[in-house]
Enzyme design. Structure first.
Site, PDB file in Angstrom:
ATOM      1  N   LYS A  10     125.891  10.296  55.983  1.00  0.00           N
ATOM      2  CA  LYS A  10     127.206  10.441  55.354  1.00  0.00           C
ATOM      3  C   LYS A  10     128.357  10.364  56.370  1.00  0.00           C
ATOM      4  CE  LYS A  10     125.425  13.179  51.460  1.00  0.00           C
ATOM      5  NZ  LYS A  10     125.697  14.327  50.563  1.00  0.00           N
ATOM      6  N   TYR A  50     126.617   8.107  42.359  1.00  0.00           N
ATOM      7  CA  TYR A  50     126.418   9.520  42.012  1.00  0.00           C
ATOM      8  C   TYR A  50     126.687   9.807  40.531  1.00  0.00           C
ATOM      9  CZ  TYR A  50     125.828  11.232  46.831  1.00  0.00           C
ATOM     10  OH  TYR A  50     125.355  11.514  48.097  1.00  0.00           O
ATOM     11  N   ASN A 113     127.392  17.405  54.202  1.00  0.00           N
ATOM     12  CA  ASN A 113     126.052  17.828  54.622  1.00  0.00           C
ATOM     13  C   ASN A 113     125.228  16.715  55.274  1.00  0.00           C
ATOM     14  OD1 ASN A 113     125.510  16.404  52.310  1.00  0.00           O
ATOM     15  ND2 ASN A 113     124.228  17.985  51.357  1.00  0.00           N
ATOM     16  N   HIS A 116     122.016  12.170  52.617  1.00  0.00           N
ATOM     17  CA  HIS A 116     121.519  12.192  51.241  1.00  0.00           C
ATOM     18  C   HIS A 116     120.107  11.639  51.258  1.00  0.00           C
ATOM     19  CE1 HIS A 116     121.018  11.380  46.958  1.00  0.00           C
ATOM     20  NE2 HIS A 116     120.552  10.194  47.321  1.00  0.00           N
ATOM     21  N   GLU A 127     117.766   3.972  43.523  1.00  0.00           N
ATOM     22  CA  GLU A 127     118.755   4.075  44.596  1.00  0.00           C
ATOM     23  C   GLU A 127     118.566   2.979  45.643  1.00  0.00           C
ATOM     24  OE1 GLU A 127     119.514   8.909  44.223  1.00  0.00           O
ATOM     25  OE2 GLU A 127     118.766   8.093  46.102  1.00  0.00           O
TER      26      GLU A 127
END
Ligand code: CMP
Length: 139
Positions: A10, A50, A113, A116, A127
């Site tokens: 990320k 998402y 965070n 993913h 995905e």
């Protein structure tokens, strides 16, 4: 069984130059990076990725964040890759993440965070197809 899972490094992590350190964690755990590209998502693309979270209170913030800088999208392959990757990442909230996990070592908050990972084999297939064509994945 040998599986594939979708991973995203990320913006909080790419900004802090942590791509290599995070990839080392995957490789040390026996996961092979069989596809990888650095891209910048639009907020709309992040929203589509998402979509399952669109009713959540953090959805807008999540999409905004995922479009705030470069991400590295990748396909990881290995024995039980989906579960293995979730183990290496650690809990979603770094405050709950186990010692030695990516999120424990690098994540800043539950939103920022660092990584993913797909949560099931079924979602992994979806995905992976969102970001990669078969020709881009070299096992
Ligand atoms: P990820 O595995 O990418 O899937 C959905 C993401 O939503 C999750 O990691 C978190 O980064 C993010 N998320 C979950 N809960 C919150 C929250 N309370 N506030 C902001 N982001 C969150």
């Amino acid at each position: 069984a040998i599986e594939r899972t979708l991973s995203i490094i990320k913006p909080d992590a790419t900004k802090r130059n942590l791509t290599g350190k995070i990839n080392a964690k995957f490789e040390e755990a026996g996961l092979r990076i069989v596809a990888q590209k650095r891209i910048r998502l639009t907020k709309e693309q992040a929203g589509k990725f998402y979509e399952v979270h669109k009713e959540r209170p953090f959805y807008d913030e999540l999409c905004e964040f995922m479009a705030s800088g470069p991400v590295v999208v990748q396909v990881l392959e290995g024995e039980n890759a989906v579960a293995k990757n979730r183990e290496v990442m650690g809990a979603t909230n770094p405050a709950d993440a186990a010692e030695g996990t990516i999120r424990k070592e690098f994540a800043l908050s539950v939103g920022e965070n660092s990584v993913h990972g797909s949560d099931s084999a079924e979602n992994a297939a979806k995905e992976i197809a969102f970001f990669f064509s078969d020709l881009e994945i070299v096992g």
